[in-house]
Scaffold this motif. Structure first.
Motif, mmCIF file in Angstrom:
data_model
loop_
_atom_site.group_PDB
_atom_site.id
_atom_site.type_symbol
_atom_site.label_atom_id
_atom_site.label_comp_id
_atom_site.label_asym_id
_atom_site.label_seq_id
_atom_site.Cartn_x
_atom_site.Cartn_y
_atom_site.Cartn_z
ATOM 1 N N ARG A 247 76.038 18.166 74.847
ATOM 2 C CA ARG A 247 77.046 17.395 75.457
ATOM 3 C C ARG A 247 76.969 17.213 76.971
ATOM 4 O O ARG A 247 77.083 16.480 77.568
ATOM 5 N N ALA A 248 76.251 18.496 77.619
ATOM 6 C CA ALA A 248 76.374 18.478 78.923
ATOM 7 C C ALA A 248 75.111 17.884 79.636
ATOM 8 O O ALA A 248 75.139 17.407 80.493
ATOM 9 N N ASP A 249 74.018 18.001 78.777
ATOM 10 C CA ASP A 249 72.910 17.339 79.278
ATOM 11 C C ASP A 249 72.133 16.787 77.709
ATOM 12 O O ASP A 249 71.325 17.319 77.454
ATOM 13 N N PRO A 250 72.774 15.457 77.610
ATOM 14 C CA PRO A 250 72.281 15.103 76.087
ATOM 15 C C PRO A 250 70.833 14.729 75.904
ATOM 16 O O PRO A 250 70.094 14.050 77.050
ATOM 17 N N TYR A 251 70.204 15.309 75.046
ATOM 18 C CA TYR A 251 68.886 14.735 74.686
ATOM 19 C C TYR A 251 68.772 14.102 73.324
ATOM 20 O O TYR A 251 69.652 14.104 72.495
ATOM 21 N N LEU A 252 67.664 13.849 72.782
ATOM 22 C CA LEU A 252 67.455 13.102 71.708
ATOM 23 C C LEU A 252 68.546 11.896 71.578
ATOM 24 O O LEU A 252 68.519 11.222 72.481
ATOM 25 N N VAL A 253 69.119 11.723 70.629
ATOM 26 C CA VAL A 253 70.228 10.611 70.334
ATOM 27 C C VAL A 253 71.539 11.257 70.371
ATOM 28 O O VAL A 253 72.507 10.685 69.749
ATOM 29 N N TYR A 254 71.867 12.551 70.628
ATOM 30 C CA TYR A 254 73.234 13.159 70.675
ATOM 31 C C TYR A 254 74.359 12.398 71.504
ATOM 32 O O TYR A 254 75.510 12.440 70.837
ATOM 33 N N ASP A 255 74.038 11.472 72.426
ATOM 34 C CA ASP A 255 74.885 10.841 73.017
ATOM 35 C C ASP A 255 75.583 9.514 72.101
ATOM 36 O O ASP A 255 76.607 8.977 72.533
ATOM 37 N N ARG A 256 74.969 9.294 71.094
ATOM 38 C CA ARG A 256 75.662 8.210 70.105
ATOM 39 C C ARG A 256 76.335 8.990 69.092
ATOM 40 O O ARG A 256 76.774 7.992 68.179
ATOM 41 N N LEU A 257 76.189 10.206 68.774
ATOM 42 C CA LEU A 257 76.865 10.768 67.844
ATOM 43 C C LEU A 257 78.235 11.493 68.131
ATOM 44 O O LEU A 257 78.544 11.712 69.479
ATOM 45 N N GLU A 258 79.185 11.383 67.457
ATOM 46 C CA GLU A 258 80.452 12.136 67.512
ATOM 47 C C GLU A 258 80.582 13.452 66.903
ATOM 48 O O GLU A 258 80.249 13.684 65.665
ATOM 49 N N PHE A 259 81.080 14.563 67.842
ATOM 50 C CA PHE A 259 80.990 15.820 67.294
ATOM 51 C C PHE A 259 82.170 16.551 68.140
ATOM 52 O O PHE A 259 82.139 16.274 69.381
ATOM 53 N N ASP A 260 82.820 17.591 67.856
ATOM 54 C CA ASP A 260 83.683 18.596 68.527
ATOM 55 C C ASP A 260 82.727 19.818 69.075
ATOM 56 O O ASP A 260 81.878 20.032 68.257
ATOM 57 N N ILE A 261 83.140 20.427 70.019
ATOM 58 C CA ILE A 261 82.647 21.829 70.214
ATOM 59 C C ILE A 261 83.642 22.902 70.061
ATOM 60 O O ILE A 261 84.560 22.697 70.723
ATOM 61 N N PRO A 262 83.382 23.662 68.890
ATOM 62 C CA PRO A 262 84.451 24.639 68.874
ATOM 63 C C PRO A 262 84.265 25.473 69.850
ATOM 64 O O PRO A 262 83.384 26.130 70.269
ATOM 65 N N VAL A 263 85.412 26.217 70.211
ATOM 66 C CA VAL A 263 85.453 27.180 71.120
ATOM 67 C C VAL A 263 86.494 28.381 70.733
ATOM 68 O O VAL A 263 87.500 27.982 69.814
ATOM 69 N N GLY A 264 86.144 29.736 71.244
ATOM 70 C CA GLY A 264 87.173 30.650 70.674
ATOM 71 C C GLY A 264 88.024 30.902 72.111
ATOM 72 O O GLY A 264 87.916 30.252 72.915
ATOM 73 N N ASP A 265 88.729 32.036 71.982
ATOM 74 C CA ASP A 265 89.879 32.348 72.963
ATOM 75 C C ASP A 265 89.491 33.634 73.494
ATOM 76 O O ASP A 265 89.971 33.987 74.767
ATOM 77 N N ARG A 266 89.244 34.595 72.637
ATOM 78 C CA ARG A 266 89.197 35.992 73.019
ATOM 79 C C ARG A 266 87.955 36.580 73.257
ATOM 80 O O ARG A 266 87.568 37.544 73.939
ATOM 81 N N GLY A 267 86.841 35.981 72.668
ATOM 82 C CA GLY A 267 85.449 36.484 73.068
ATOM 83 C C GLY A 267 85.257 37.690 72.348
ATOM 84 O O GLY A 267 84.342 38.490 72.855
ATOM 85 N N ASP A 268 85.648 38.118 71.075
ATOM 86 C CA ASP A 268 85.507 39.098 70.216
ATOM 87 C C ASP A 268 84.454 38.809 69.138
ATOM 88 O O ASP A 268 83.997 37.622 69.130
ATOM 89 N N CYS A 269 84.166 39.678 68.439
ATOM 90 C CA CYS A 269 83.102 39.492 67.585
ATOM 91 C C CYS A 269 83.684 38.451 66.290
ATOM 92 O O CYS A 269 82.951 37.723 65.914
ATOM 93 N N TRP A 270 84.955 38.455 66.201
ATOM 94 C CA TRP A 270 85.360 37.329 65.182
ATOM 95 C C TRP A 270 85.529 35.908 65.608
ATOM 96 O O TRP A 270 84.939 35.113 64.869
ATOM 97 N N ASP A 271 85.640 35.854 66.911
ATOM 98 C CA ASP A 271 85.171 34.770 67.647
ATOM 99 C C ASP A 271 84.098 34.110 67.733
ATOM 100 O O ASP A 271 83.603 32.959 66.992
ATOM 101 N N ARG A 272 83.001 35.063 67.880
ATOM 102 C CA ARG A 272 81.745 34.659 67.889
ATOM 103 C C ARG A 272 81.332 34.347 66.413
ATOM 104 O O ARG A 272 80.327 33.269 66.227
ATOM 105 N N TYR A 273 81.934 34.871 65.534
ATOM 106 C CA TYR A 273 81.564 34.607 64.104
ATOM 107 C C TYR A 273 81.952 33.290 63.761
ATOM 108 O O TYR A 273 81.695 32.477 63.094
ATOM 109 N N TYR A 274 83.437 33.005 63.999
ATOM 110 C CA TYR A 274 84.180 31.946 63.679
ATOM 111 C C TYR A 274 83.512 30.507 64.316
ATOM 112 O O TYR A 274 83.719 29.356 63.646
ATOM 113 N N VAL A 275 83.271 30.819 65.419
ATOM 114 C CA VAL A 275 82.751 29.716 66.266
ATOM 115 C C VAL A 275 81.469 29.138 65.493
ATOM 116 O O VAL A 275 81.177 27.844 65.200
#
Lengths: 381, 175
Positions: A247-275
């Motif tokens: 998203r920040a510096d699109p390469y290939l054809v990512y700018d033509r595709l729709e997707f979300d960026i999942p983020v966590g909130d606590r930055g713990d092991c579970w967040d890293r897993y679930y992201v």
């Protein structure tokens, strides 16, 4: 009274508290939970980790130096062997760097093929993470589920490139050969299987009580520290920073595709897993769109076998399953690069281990290391 | 893809350096860097869309602190530190990324080959830690102010600096 079984219990003396001694504990390099050849020295006080010193370099093959002695088209094989769980993504970054330097226009079909394979590779890599992370937590089943679905992706890779790992399929200017005739059917089937598989994996592990107890609020890191240490990829997004190269510096054809960026909130092991679990779903979304848009046409730009890019230097980077993987390439105008510097995301993730493990329990140290999802091949190069 | 015949084949390889038009964003970024580092005499240039500021090595910690703390540049993530051996000098290349502003720029500092010394930027970007250790390991550049320059990728007692161009290519040491 003699012998080794002798134990004397003195009277209880409340005026003298229990002495604790700091202990040094060596872990690795051949420890099964270190995910490769990695050694860390832990200083522990009882069950608490006081300090940790990671030792890397056991897999150092001098890849960057080797690149200086190979012609450009041969280097792709070296990049396969850096992050050996996501080979396509590595090949892509090197090809992109050379293409940028030599101003080569990659045909559209080749770009879509690259994108589809890279996203599939991301899913395969995250499924491997899912399995091993479950194993680190003491659950045996996830690795079987993860590998069951990963195997299907690997078979498709074999059909496309001829190899399950170390594909050497991308070329400077395109890809080696066109997709097999039944690719579309196989992909449609695979997407259905993966969607079911990811949902099943998610249900199996994510909200399990034991799993939550082992991962929630373990190994926390805040966004500021994470950025300062150079964390990228899912490990950074787990702290709530939505930095994604796609998203920040699109390469290939990512700018033509729709997707979300999942983020966590606590930055713990579970967040890293679930992201990562959510990222697999987003990858499936991307794949569906890309498969629909896949155009016909040439798969290679006209490029000389022995390529001599002009003098100059270039940076290319892409969102690997592990993070922001990049290459800094200096060319002196000959058929071999003057300097190749790889920026491996796992390198920074291991640097963060010192901060993550402080005041953790020894039992959690394996979980924290597992949640970072490092591949030692790209750390040591 | 039809096989290209010898006559029609385009030759993208025999060319001058690729010309990437300088974007407005890059121009603004170059100006910002010039303003922020004005009194340190930076040499602002660009290559293939990247904005490069070359500074004197002794100014590095100050430059790093300024580009990180400046609210417009906000270079908070040290993306990579690479060393390049140009035979007559080393060049330390700092790629900096800003997660807040979503832009990237490059800081460069040349250092002579005799006894290469560079100030450490670990106090600004803690993530420089292993990059500097690696550079010390492979190139023999000493980073002043780094708390622990122990070998990282090579083993204890390895002789020579394999990152340098002068290091023999197919010569390796047995354990």
């Amino acid at each position: 009274m003699s012998g080794i079984g002798e134990v004397t219990v003195g009277p209880f003396r409340p005026e003298r508290p229990l002495d604790t001694v700091e202990m040094m504990l060596n872990m690795g390099p051949q420890h099964p939970s270190t995910h490769g050849v990695f050694r860390m020295v832990l200083w522990i006080d009882g069950e608490r980790i006081v300090d940790v010193e990671p030792h890397i370099g056991y897999l150092h093959r001098g890849s960057e130096k080797l690149c200086e002695g190979e012609i450009y088209s041969e280097i792709i094989t070296l990049f396969d062997r850096l992050d050996y769980v996501s080979n396509f993504n590595n090949e892509l970054v090197f090809c992109m760097a050379v293409e940028k330097l030599a101003a080569i226009q990659v045909p559209e079909r080749a770009q879509y093929i690259r994108l589809i394979l890279c996203e599939l590779n991301r899913i395969a890599s995250h499924l491997l993470f899912y399995g091993t992370f479950g194993l680190d937590a003491g659950a045996m089943t996830p690795i079987l589920y993860g590998f069951r679905d990963r195997e299907k992706v690997q078979s498709l890779f074999e059909a496309v490139s001829g190899a399950r790992l170390m594909h050497n399929y991308f070329r400077i200017g395109g890809v080696k050969q066109d997709l097999p005739a039944d690719f579309r059917d196989r992909m449609t089937w695979l997407l259905g299987e993966l969607r079911r598989g990811v949902d099943e994996c998610d249900r199996l592990l994510t909200f399990g009580e034991v799993f939550l107890a082992r991962t929630r609020d373990v190994g926390n890191i805040d966004a500021q520290t994470a950025i300062g240490l150079g964390l990228t990829g899912p490990n950074l997004r787990a702290t709530g920073v939505p930095y994604d190269v796609r998203r920040a510096d699109p390469y290939l054809v990512y700018d033509r595709l729709e997707f979300d960026i999942p983020v966590g909130d606590r930055g713990d092991c579970w967040d890293r897993y679930y992201v990562r679990v959510q990222e697999m779903r987003q990858s499936l979304r991307i794949l569906e769109q890309a498969l629909g848009q896949l155009p016909e046409g040439p798969i290679m730009a006209p490029v000389r076998r022995i390529l001599r890019p002009p003098k100059g230097e270039v940076v290319a980077h892409a969102e690997n399953p592990r993070g922001d993987f990049g290459v800094y390439l200096v060319s002196d105008g000959t058929d071999k690069p003057y300097r190749v510097k790889v920026r491996p995301p796992s390198f920074c993730h291991l640097m963060a281990l010192k901060h993550l493990l402080r005041d953790c329990y020894v039992a959690d140290c394996v979980m924290v290391l597992g949640s970072l999802d490092v591949v030692l091949g790209e750390v040591d190069r | 893809m039809p096989a290209p015949t010898a006559g029609q084949r385009p030759r993208p390889h025999a060319q001058a350096p690729a010309e990437v038009p300088i974007s407005e964003k890059a121009k603004a970024l170059a100006q910002l860097l010039q303003q922020t580092l004005a009194d340190l005499g930076p040499d602002i240039g660009g290559s293939l869309g990247e904005v490069v500021a070359t500074v004197a090595p002794e100014h590095l910690p100050e430059v790093a602190r300024r580009v990180k703390e400046s609210p417009d540049l906000a270079g908070d993530l040290l993306w990579c530190l690479s060393l390049v051996d140009y035979q007559d000098r080393f060049e330390a290349v700092y790629h900096v990324y800003s997660t807040q502003k979503n832009h990237r720029f490059v800081l460069k500092a040349g250092v002579s080959q005799g006894e290469p010394h560079l100030p450490s930027v670990m106090s600004v970007w803690p993530g420089a830690d292993w990059y500097e250790r690696e550079a010390h390991d492979l190139f023999g550049v000493v980073f002043e102010g780094h708390p622990n320059l122990a070998p990282l990728l090579l083993y204890e007692g390895f002789e020579g600096y394999p990152g340098r161009r002068s290091y023999p290519f197919y010569d390796y040491q047995e354990w």
